[in-house]
Motif scaffolding. Structure first.
Motif, PDB file in Angstrom:
ATOM      1  N   ASN A  20       0.918  10.706   3.464  1.00 13.78           N
ATOM      2  CA  ASN A  20       0.726   9.311   3.820  1.00 13.78           C
ATOM      3  C   ASN A  20       0.314   8.488   2.604  1.00 13.78           C
ATOM      4  O   ASN A  20      -0.445   8.959   1.770  1.00 13.78           O
ATOM      5  CB  ASN A  20      -0.380   9.165   4.871  1.00 13.78           C
ATOM      6  CG  ASN A  20       0.026   9.693   6.212  1.00 13.78           C
ATOM      7  OD1 ASN A  20       1.142   9.455   6.656  1.00 13.78           O
ATOM      8  ND2 ASN A  20      -0.859  10.421   6.860  1.00 13.78           N
ATOM      9  N   THR A  21       0.808   7.248   2.567  1.00 15.39           N
ATOM     10  CA  THR A  21       0.260   6.256   1.663  1.00 15.39           C
ATOM     11  C   THR A  21      -0.772   5.494   2.492  1.00 15.39           C
ATOM     12  O   THR A  21      -0.438   4.958   3.546  1.00 15.39           O
ATOM     13  CB  THR A  21       1.349   5.289   1.174  1.00 15.39           C
ATOM     14  OG1 THR A  21       2.316   6.037   0.451  1.00 15.39           O
ATOM     15  CG2 THR A  21       0.774   4.211   0.290  1.00 15.39           C
ATOM     16  N   VAL A  22      -1.995   5.468   2.039  1.00 20.63           N
ATOM     17  CA  VAL A  22      -3.065   4.838   2.801  1.00 20.63           C
ATOM     18  C   VAL A  22      -3.492   3.565   2.083  1.00 20.63           C
ATOM     19  O   VAL A  22      -3.921   3.590   0.932  1.00 20.63           O
ATOM     20  CB  VAL A  22      -4.266   5.792   2.968  1.00 20.63           C
ATOM     21  CG1 VAL A  22      -5.364   5.147   3.802  1.00 20.63           C
ATOM     22  CG2 VAL A  22      -3.816   7.096   3.609  1.00 20.63           C
ATOM     23  N   SER A  23      -3.382   2.442   2.766  1.00 22.45           N
ATOM     24  CA  SER A  23      -3.743   1.162   2.175  1.00 22.45           C
ATOM     25  C   SER A  23      -5.259   0.946   2.229  1.00 22.45           C
ATOM     26  O   SER A  23      -5.997   1.726   2.841  1.00 22.45           O
ATOM     27  CB  SER A  23      -3.045   0.024   2.918  1.00 22.45           C
ATOM     28  OG  SER A  23      -3.598  -0.115   4.217  1.00 22.45           O
ATOM     29  N   ASN A  76      -6.658   0.914   5.520  1.00 19.17           N
ATOM     30  CA  ASN A  76      -6.490   2.204   6.171  1.00 19.17           C
ATOM     31  C   ASN A  76      -5.228   2.281   7.027  1.00 19.17           C
ATOM     32  O   ASN A  76      -5.162   3.062   7.975  1.00 19.17           O
ATOM     33  CB  ASN A  76      -7.728   2.583   6.992  1.00 19.17           C
ATOM     34  CG  ASN A  76      -7.885   4.081   7.132  1.00 19.17           C
ATOM     35  OD1 ASN A  76      -7.387   4.833   6.300  1.00 19.17           O
ATOM     36  ND2 ASN A  76      -8.560   4.518   8.182  1.00 19.17           N
ATOM     37  N   ASN A  77      -4.205   1.478   6.695  1.00 19.00           N
ATOM     38  CA  ASN A  77      -2.903   1.607   7.336  1.00 19.00           C
ATOM     39  C   ASN A  77      -2.179   2.774   6.684  1.00 19.00           C
ATOM     40  O   ASN A  77      -2.195   2.927   5.468  1.00 19.00           O
ATOM     41  CB  ASN A  77      -2.076   0.330   7.144  1.00 19.00           C
ATOM     42  CG  ASN A  77      -2.724  -0.862   7.794  1.00 19.00           C
ATOM     43  OD1 ASN A  77      -3.378  -0.738   8.823  1.00 19.00           O
ATOM     44  ND2 ASN A  77      -2.559  -2.031   7.186  1.00 19.00           N
ATOM     45  N   LYS A  78      -1.526   3.589   7.501  1.00 18.80           N
ATOM     46  CA  LYS A  78      -0.851   4.765   6.970  1.00 18.80           C
ATOM     47  C   LYS A  78       0.654   4.628   7.132  1.00 18.80           C
ATOM     48  O   LYS A  78       1.134   4.273   8.201  1.00 18.80           O
ATOM     49  CB  LYS A  78      -1.347   6.023   7.682  1.00 18.80           C
ATOM     50  CG  LYS A  78      -2.808   6.303   7.420  1.00 18.80           C
ATOM     51  CD  LYS A  78      -3.377   7.327   8.361  1.00 18.80           C
ATOM     52  CE  LYS A  78      -4.862   7.484   8.161  1.00 18.80           C
ATOM     53  NZ  LYS A  78      -5.635   6.333   8.617  1.00 18.80           N
ATOM     54  N   SER A  79       1.368   4.911   6.068  1.00 17.21           N
ATOM     55  CA  SER A  79       2.825   4.945   6.134  1.00 17.21           C
ATOM     56  C   SER A  79       3.305   6.208   5.421  1.00 17.21           C
ATOM     57  O   SER A  79       2.717   6.633   4.426  1.00 17.21           O
ATOM     58  CB  SER A  79       3.439   3.697   5.496  1.00 17.21           C
ATOM     59  OG  SER A  79       2.999   3.558   4.169  1.00 17.21           O
ATOM     60  N   ARG A  80       4.339   6.824   5.965  1.00 21.39           N
ATOM     61  CA  ARG A  80       4.821   8.097   5.444  1.00 21.39           C
ATOM     62  C   ARG A  80       5.469   7.909   4.074  1.00 21.39           C
ATOM     63  O   ARG A  80       6.098   6.897   3.810  1.00 21.39           O
ATOM     64  CB  ARG A  80       5.840   8.716   6.398  1.00 21.39           C
ATOM     65  CG  ARG A  80       5.259   9.057   7.763  1.00 21.39           C
ATOM     66  CD  ARG A  80       4.114  10.034   7.723  1.00 21.39           C
ATOM     67  NE  ARG A  80       4.566  11.389   7.449  1.00 21.39           N
ATOM     68  CZ  ARG A  80       3.748  12.421   7.281  1.00 21.39           C
ATOM     69  NH1 ARG A  80       2.448  12.258   7.322  1.00 21.39           N
ATOM     70  NH2 ARG A  80       4.233  13.614   7.056  1.00 21.39           N
TER      71      ARG A  80
END
Length: 98
Positions: free
Chosen positions: A16-19, A22-26
């Motif tokens: 995950n890329t965590v902003s 704390n938004n997670k995107s693969r």
């Protein structure tokens, strides 16, 4: 062409890329693959392989392609590298027997 190191078996990982919020995107973590030509001392030939930078450092650390393949586990090697390992082992055993 698959993104797998022919000598070490390193492949693509996911995570995950965590902003900051704390938004997670693969995402995908790709290995650092390089097309290299490595020389086999036993066979007296050079071979083109797709190897990770880590794998290239490991080959140099162990003293060359022949020494690396002698210690390498066959489950990590690609089909081409397995064939190469067997050819080198046959050549070295023939040299010792002679």
């Amino acid at each position: 062409m698959s993104r797998v190191c022919e000598l070490t078996g390193k492949a693509v990982l996911t995570g995950n890329t965590v902003s900051h919020a704390n938004n997670k995107s693969r995402r995908r973590y790709l290995p650092n693959l390089v097309n290299v030509t490595l020389m086999s001392d036993a066979l007296g030939q050079s071979f083109k392989l797709r190897v990770s930078a880590y794998g290239l450092r490991s080959v140099e650390h162990r003293g060359g392609l022949d020494a690396f393949l002698a210690k390498a586990d066959e489950s990590e090697l690609s089909d081409r590298a397995r064939v190469l390992k067997r050819k080198i082992a046959d050549k070295q055993s023939a040299a010792v027997a002679a």
